[in-house]
Design a protein around this motif. Structure first.
Motif, PDB file in Angstrom:
ATOM      1  N   GLY A 172      -8.802   2.164   8.639  1.00 15.35           N
ATOM      2  CA  GLY A 172      -8.601   1.713   7.267  1.00 15.35           C
ATOM      3  C   GLY A 172      -8.859   2.751   6.208  1.00 15.35           C
ATOM      4  O   GLY A 172      -8.957   2.424   5.026  1.00 15.35           O
ATOM      5  N   SER A 173      -8.985   4.021   6.589  1.00 11.31           N
ATOM      6  CA  SER A 173      -9.266   5.083   5.627  1.00 11.31           C
ATOM      7  C   SER A 173      -7.984   5.765   5.159  1.00 11.31           C
ATOM      8  O   SER A 173      -7.057   5.947   5.943  1.00 11.31           O
ATOM      9  CB  SER A 173     -10.195   6.133   6.257  1.00 11.31           C
ATOM     10  OG  SER A 173     -11.420   5.557   6.623  1.00 11.31           O
ATOM     11  N   ARG A 187      -0.023  24.131  -4.532  1.00 14.01           N
ATOM     12  CA  ARG A 187      -1.310  24.395  -3.905  1.00 14.01           C
ATOM     13  C   ARG A 187      -2.028  23.059  -3.729  1.00 14.01           C
ATOM     14  O   ARG A 187      -1.802  22.105  -4.497  1.00 14.01           O
ATOM     15  CB  ARG A 187      -2.155  25.336  -4.761  1.00 14.01           C
ATOM     16  CG  ARG A 187      -2.582  24.786  -6.112  1.00 14.01           C
ATOM     17  CD  ARG A 187      -3.328  25.823  -6.930  1.00 14.01           C
ATOM     18  NE  ARG A 187      -3.789  25.287  -8.206  1.00 14.01           N
ATOM     19  CZ  ARG A 187      -5.015  24.789  -8.395  1.00 14.01           C
ATOM     20  NH1 ARG A 187      -5.869  24.747  -7.393  1.00 14.01           N
ATOM     21  NH2 ARG A 187      -5.369  24.338  -9.583  1.00 14.01           N
ATOM     22  N   ALA A 188      -2.856  22.988  -2.705  1.00 13.38           N
ATOM     23  CA  ALA A 188      -3.598  21.757  -2.441  1.00 13.38           C
ATOM     24  C   ALA A 188      -4.827  21.692  -3.346  1.00 13.38           C
ATOM     25  O   ALA A 188      -5.653  22.605  -3.334  1.00 13.38           O
ATOM     26  CB  ALA A 188      -4.008  21.694  -0.983  1.00 13.38           C
ATOM     27  N   VAL A 189      -4.937  20.637  -4.130  1.00 12.14           N
ATOM     28  CA  VAL A 189      -6.068  20.445  -5.029  1.00 12.14           C
ATOM     29  C   VAL A 189      -7.171  19.639  -4.339  1.00 12.14           C
ATOM     30  O   VAL A 189      -8.353  19.913  -4.514  1.00 12.14           O
ATOM     31  CB  VAL A 189      -5.616  19.738  -6.321  1.00 12.14           C
ATOM     32  CG1 VAL A 189      -6.811  19.440  -7.222  1.00 12.14           C
ATOM     33  CG2 VAL A 189      -4.583  20.566  -7.049  1.00 12.14           C
ATOM     34  N   SER A 190      -6.763  18.634  -3.571  1.00 11.65           N
ATOM     35  CA  SER A 190      -7.748  17.769  -2.925  1.00 11.65           C
ATOM     36  C   SER A 190      -7.151  17.176  -1.656  1.00 11.65           C
ATOM     37  O   SER A 190      -5.990  16.767  -1.638  1.00 11.65           O
ATOM     38  CB  SER A 190      -8.171  16.645  -3.878  1.00 11.65           C
ATOM     39  OG  SER A 190      -9.090  15.766  -3.260  1.00 11.65           O
ATOM     40  N   ASP A 191      -7.957  17.166  -0.600  1.00  8.33           N
ATOM     41  CA  ASP A 191      -7.556  16.561   0.672  1.00  8.33           C
ATOM     42  C   ASP A 191      -8.487  15.409   1.006  1.00  8.33           C
ATOM     43  O   ASP A 191      -9.704  15.496   0.803  1.00  8.33           O
ATOM     44  CB  ASP A 191      -7.623  17.585   1.814  1.00  8.33           C
ATOM     45  CG  ASP A 191      -6.568  18.674   1.695  1.00  8.33           C
ATOM     46  OD1 ASP A 191      -5.402  18.325   1.485  1.00  8.33           O
ATOM     47  OD2 ASP A 191      -6.921  19.857   1.817  1.00  8.33           O
ATOM     48  N   MET A 192      -7.920  14.336   1.544  1.00  5.23           N
ATOM     49  CA  MET A 192      -8.710  13.208   2.034  1.00  5.23           C
ATOM     50  C   MET A 192      -8.461  13.062   3.526  1.00  5.23           C
ATOM     51  O   MET A 192      -7.313  12.946   3.957  1.00  5.23           O
ATOM     52  CB  MET A 192      -8.318  11.923   1.289  1.00  5.23           C
ATOM     53  CG  MET A 192      -8.807  11.893  -0.158  1.00  5.23           C
ATOM     54  SD  MET A 192      -7.992  10.624  -1.147  1.00  5.23           S
ATOM     55  CE  MET A 192      -6.493  11.504  -1.620  1.00  5.23           C
ATOM     56  N   ARG A 193      -9.522  13.139   4.297  1.00  3.02           N
ATOM     57  CA  ARG A 193      -9.476  12.991   5.757  1.00  3.02           C
ATOM     58  C   ARG A 193      -8.429  13.901   6.399  1.00  3.02           C
ATOM     59  O   ARG A 193      -7.568  13.453   7.135  1.00  3.02           O
ATOM     60  CB  ARG A 193      -9.228  11.528   6.135  1.00  3.02           C
ATOM     61  CG  ARG A 193     -10.386  10.599   5.770  1.00  3.02           C
ATOM     62  CD  ARG A 193     -10.171   9.212   6.298  1.00  3.02           C
ATOM     63  NE  ARG A 193     -10.072   9.196   7.751  1.00  3.02           N
ATOM     64  CZ  ARG A 193     -11.107   9.184   8.578  1.00  3.02           C
ATOM     65  NH1 ARG A 193     -12.347   9.208   8.087  1.00  3.02           N
ATOM     66  NH2 ARG A 193     -10.939   9.163   9.872  1.00  3.02           N
ATOM     67  N   GLY A 194      -8.506  15.175   6.072  1.00  4.59           N
ATOM     68  CA  GLY A 194      -7.609  16.143   6.689  1.00  4.59           C
ATOM     69  C   GLY A 194      -6.312  16.355   5.948  1.00  4.59           C
ATOM     70  O   GLY A 194      -5.575  17.297   6.236  1.00  4.59           O
ATOM     71  N   GLY A 195      -6.026  15.503   4.996  1.00  4.93           N
ATOM     72  CA  GLY A 195      -4.843  15.691   4.168  1.00  4.93           C
ATOM     73  C   GLY A 195      -3.558  15.125   4.738  1.00  4.93           C
ATOM     74  O   GLY A 195      -3.510  14.584   5.840  1.00  4.93           O
TER      75      GLY A 195
END
Length: 209
Positions: A172-173, A187-195
């Motif tokens: 559920g994440s 460019r990547a600013v923020s990743d959640m759980r590996g992106g």
């Protein structure tokens, strides 16, 4: 803070989460949000006591007799062929949530419409979000890459692109990446759980190419 931020929430399904996003962002600053989905409506054609339902491409979805409907796709297609209702009399049925439809009628800064991430409208936005759509659970890799090449062109220089899924089937994440466009690259600013699962592909894209 006074500048109006434009947002495009693509593949928004019934649009209810887009409306929630609009309300939350509107508490912070002026926002103009467009919620879109390719399947924004279906068509219904009547033949005698039967209703035949078609998707946007006039592909048979369901044949119904009152509350009775067939489960088998082949059976639905065969019965629709037997009935052959006139497609010129299709009645449109919106797939957007009733609250979304009503808000779009009274709120000029909130729009619910049709768009296709394989060939989106050329307008650019400060924020473009595509959640739960451009993943290999939904499309082959080649089709996802084609859609991404089109979507990235709709982000303004300095704008944000949000890609991923909002719910993982295991726990559920959410799993997503927020990208920022800087001239002709992301460019990547923020990743959640590996992106986002195609994160590296997006980082290699050149929107103006």
């Amino acid at each position: 803070m006074d500048k109006e931020v434009t947002v495009h929430d693509m593949a928004a399904s019934d649009g209810i989460t887009s409306l929630e996003l609009f309300d939350r962002l509107s508490h912070e600053r002026p926002v103009r949000l467009t919620a879109s989905d390719y399947y924004d409506e279906i068509g219904a054609a009547r033949k005698g006591m039967f209703w035949v339902f078609y998707d946007k491409d006039q592909v048979v979805l369901q044949v119904a007799l009152g509350a009775i409907a067939l489960r088998s796709r082949r059976a639905n297609e065969f019965l629709a062929w037997l009935l052959s209702p006139s497609l010129s009399t299709l009645t449109p049925v919106s797939l957007f949530h009733p609250d979304v439809i009503e808000r779009a009628k009274i709120e000029g800064r909130f729009v619910a419409t049709r768009d296709n991430f394989f060939s989106p409208s050329p307008m650019q936005y400060d924020v473009v979000r595509v959640m739960n759509a451009l993943g290999e659970r939904n499309f082959p890799r080649g089709q996802i890459e084609r859609a991404l090449r089109a979507v990235v062109k709709t982000v303004v220089d300095g704008g944000l692109l949000v890609l991923g899924r909002s719910a993982d089937e295991l726990d559920g994440s959410p799993q997503a990446t927020i990208f920022q466009r800087r001239q002709n690259m992301f460019r990547a600013v923020s990743d959640m759980r590996g992106g986002y699962e195609l994160r590296d592909f997006v980082l290699e894209l050149q929107p103006d190419a």
